[in-house]
Design an enzyme around this catalytic site. Structure first.
Site, mmCIF file in Angstrom:
data_model
loop_
_atom_site.group_PDB
_atom_site.id
_atom_site.type_symbol
_atom_site.label_atom_id
_atom_site.label_comp_id
_atom_site.label_asym_id
_atom_site.label_seq_id
_atom_site.Cartn_x
_atom_site.Cartn_y
_atom_site.Cartn_z
ATOM 1 N N LYS A 1 -2.692 -6.110 1.902
ATOM 2 C CA LYS A 1 -2.094 -6.333 3.230
ATOM 3 C C LYS A 1 -2.997 -7.225 4.094
ATOM 4 O O LYS A 1 -2.530 -8.173 4.720
ATOM 5 C CB LYS A 1 -1.869 -4.975 3.913
ATOM 6 C CG LYS A 1 -1.511 -5.010 5.370
ATOM 7 C CD LYS A 1 -0.080 -5.400 5.612
ATOM 8 C CE LYS A 1 0.207 -5.522 7.104
ATOM 9 N NZ LYS A 1 1.544 -6.019 7.372
ATOM 10 N N THR B 1 -1.164 0.198 8.760
ATOM 11 C CA THR B 1 -2.150 -0.818 8.392
ATOM 12 C C THR B 1 -3.495 -0.339 8.930
ATOM 13 O O THR B 1 -3.668 -0.217 10.149
ATOM 14 C CB THR B 1 -1.808 -2.184 9.024
ATOM 15 O OG1 THR B 1 -0.506 -2.567 8.592
ATOM 16 C CG2 THR B 1 -2.815 -3.240 8.605
HETATM 17 P P1 NAD Z 1 3.858 2.056 17.341
HETATM 18 O O1 NAD Z 1 2.760 2.084 18.349
HETATM 19 O O2 NAD Z 1 5.237 1.670 17.775
HETATM 20 O O3 NAD Z 1 3.958 3.492 16.591
HETATM 21 C C1 NAD Z 1 2.885 4.331 16.338
HETATM 22 C C2 NAD Z 1 3.321 5.731 16.688
HETATM 23 O O4 NAD Z 1 2.289 6.645 16.335
HETATM 24 C C3 NAD Z 1 3.596 5.921 18.173
HETATM 25 O O5 NAD Z 1 4.922 6.391 18.349
HETATM 26 C C4 NAD Z 1 2.556 6.949 18.614
HETATM 27 O O6 NAD Z 1 3.012 7.817 19.623
HETATM 28 C C5 NAD Z 1 2.284 7.667 17.302
HETATM 29 N N1 NAD Z 1 1.006 8.357 17.278
HETATM 30 C C6 NAD Z 1 -0.201 7.911 17.682
HETATM 31 N N2 NAD Z 1 -1.150 8.871 17.471
HETATM 32 C C7 NAD Z 1 -0.517 9.924 16.917
HETATM 33 C C8 NAD Z 1 -0.937 11.202 16.477
HETATM 34 N N3 NAD Z 1 -2.225 11.581 16.567
HETATM 35 N N4 NAD Z 1 -0.013 12.042 15.970
HETATM 36 C C9 NAD Z 1 1.307 11.663 15.898
HETATM 37 N N5 NAD Z 1 1.766 10.472 16.298
HETATM 38 C C10 NAD Z 1 0.857 9.612 16.803
HETATM 39 O O7 NAD Z 1 3.342 1.077 16.176
HETATM 40 P P2 NAD Z 1 4.203 0.423 15.013
HETATM 41 O O8 NAD Z 1 4.598 -0.949 15.404
HETATM 42 O O9 NAD Z 1 5.239 1.412 14.560
HETATM 43 O O10 NAD Z 1 3.075 0.262 13.886
HETATM 44 C C11 NAD Z 1 2.647 1.349 13.089
HETATM 45 C C12 NAD Z 1 1.744 0.806 11.989
HETATM 46 O O11 NAD Z 1 2.469 -0.174 11.223
HETATM 47 C C13 NAD Z 1 0.493 0.082 12.498
HETATM 48 O O12 NAD Z 1 -0.581 0.420 11.652
HETATM 49 C C14 NAD Z 1 0.857 -1.408 12.408
HETATM 50 O O13 NAD Z 1 -0.282 -2.236 12.241
HETATM 51 C C15 NAD Z 1 1.730 -1.396 11.170
HETATM 52 N N6 NAD Z 1 2.703 -2.502 11.096
HETATM 53 C C16 NAD Z 1 3.429 -2.871 12.189
HETATM 54 C C17 NAD Z 1 4.342 -3.919 12.085
HETATM 55 C C18 NAD Z 1 5.162 -4.358 13.272
HETATM 56 O O14 NAD Z 1 5.770 -5.449 13.206
HETATM 57 N N7 NAD Z 1 5.239 -3.569 14.345
HETATM 58 C C19 NAD Z 1 4.515 -4.572 10.864
HETATM 59 C C20 NAD Z 1 3.784 -4.150 9.732
HETATM 60 C C21 NAD Z 1 2.884 -3.101 9.879
#
Ligand code: NAD
Length: 290
Positions: free
Chosen positions: A162, A87
């Protein structure tokens, strides 16, 4: 298909695992130390992208997406597709898609709804923006990771859908919580309040499926001391994206702005950090009008 998957966190990890389980060859990279069943880990984003038919990114925000795109797009094979499921702001989504298309790649922005439960269960909803060819290439993967994919329009349209959805969600959660707090003060039993509203014109997803009152309605984070679930700070991120988009599109979104301000106050100056976004209910309970 050969799939590169970058960002294997709470969402990306189970999504990548589901692709591997379905028989795809998944190569993954995350900055953090992770282990995902069926996914071969490599030591850079570019290595995960090299030779892939589709590269999926699932990252925290638009700035990180832009940095990772700079690494992966030059490494990708012409004709391959970059599918960003994070997102992010609409401007970053469009900029990264333009960069991909200039490099001879297909590009799709495809944020998701459904949370970590949906990611694990393969029941996410994808809202996609990009060309028909890009959507067609990504569609079989959406089918594995989700239950529904809507092609919303050109690049950025997925992110637009979204943040509009989540602006409604934030506003509705606040309305549901303040109504429960008012009902409490009027001496109304919470179960009766739920029984009436959930079958009347005030019904909503926040009332019927994610009720913020503990012990009432289906099981929700309220029944688990408001542990997320969907964290209040992620709600704030999405509301801010909605207001950023409203600003650049010159759209009047007063309720979205109020919801953004309230979640900012809750997360930054009250006790919302680390709490589920439905913890607005105990917040309202503590307050009077003054
Ligand atoms: P998260 O923090 O668990 O996962 C993000 C991952 O990206 C982490 O493991 C981090 O180490 C990795 N990362 C960060 N920078 C990086 C880089 N430069 N190279 C490689 N890896 C890198 O977050 P999430 O909950 O998995 O959310 C991910 C996306 O999905 C976000 O944009 C969030 O808004 C969206 N989202 C989340 C949910 C939810 O319920 N958690 C629901 C819908 C959408």
């Amino acid at each position: 298909m050969k799939i590169g998957f970058i960002g294997l966190g709470n969402m990306g990890g189970p999504m990548a695992a589901n692709l591997a389980k379905a028989g795809h060859e998944v190569t993954g990279f995350d900055m953090a130390d992770v282990a995902i069943e069926g996914v071969t880990l490599v030591d850079s984003a570019a290595a995960a992208a090299t030779g892939a038919d589709v590269v999926i990114t699932m990252l925290p925000n638009g700035q990180i997406l832009r940095t990772v795109a700079d690494e992966i797009l030059p490494a990708m094979t012409k004709g391959a597709a970059h599918v960003d499921c994070s997102t992010v702001d609409v401007d970053s989504a469009k900029a990264v898609a333009e960069q991909a298309e200039a490099a001879g790649l297909l590009a799709v922005d495809a944020p998701v709804s459904g949370g970590v439960g949906g990611a694990a269960g393969g029941t996410l909803t994808f809202m996609a923006g990009g060309s028909n060819a890009g959507f067609a290439k990504a569609a079989p993967l959406f089918e594995i990771m989700g239950q529904k994919a809507v092609h919303c329009g050109a690049s950025g349209a997925g992110q637009s859908a979204k943040i509009c959805n989540n602006m409604i969600l934030g506003v509705t959660m606040i309305a549901t919580c303040e109504a429960f707090a008012l009902a409490d003060k009027l001496g109304l039993d919470r179960q009766k309040m739920f029984d009436v509203v959930s079958t009347s014109s005030g019904y909503s997803w926040t009332m019927n499926a994610y009720c913020p009152a503990p012990g009432v309605g289906p099981k929700s984070p309220a029944d688990n001391a408001y542990q997320p679930g969907f964290a209040a700070d992620l709600m704030l991120k999405d509301l801010r994206l909605s207001q950023q988009a409203a600003e650049s599109a010159d759209a009047d979104t007063p309720m979205g702005q109020i919801a953004t301000d309230l979640y900012a106050q809750f997360v930054e100056s009250e006790d919302g950090q680390g709490m589920d976004f439905s913890a607005m209910l105990p917040r309202f309970e503590k307050r009077g009008r003054g």
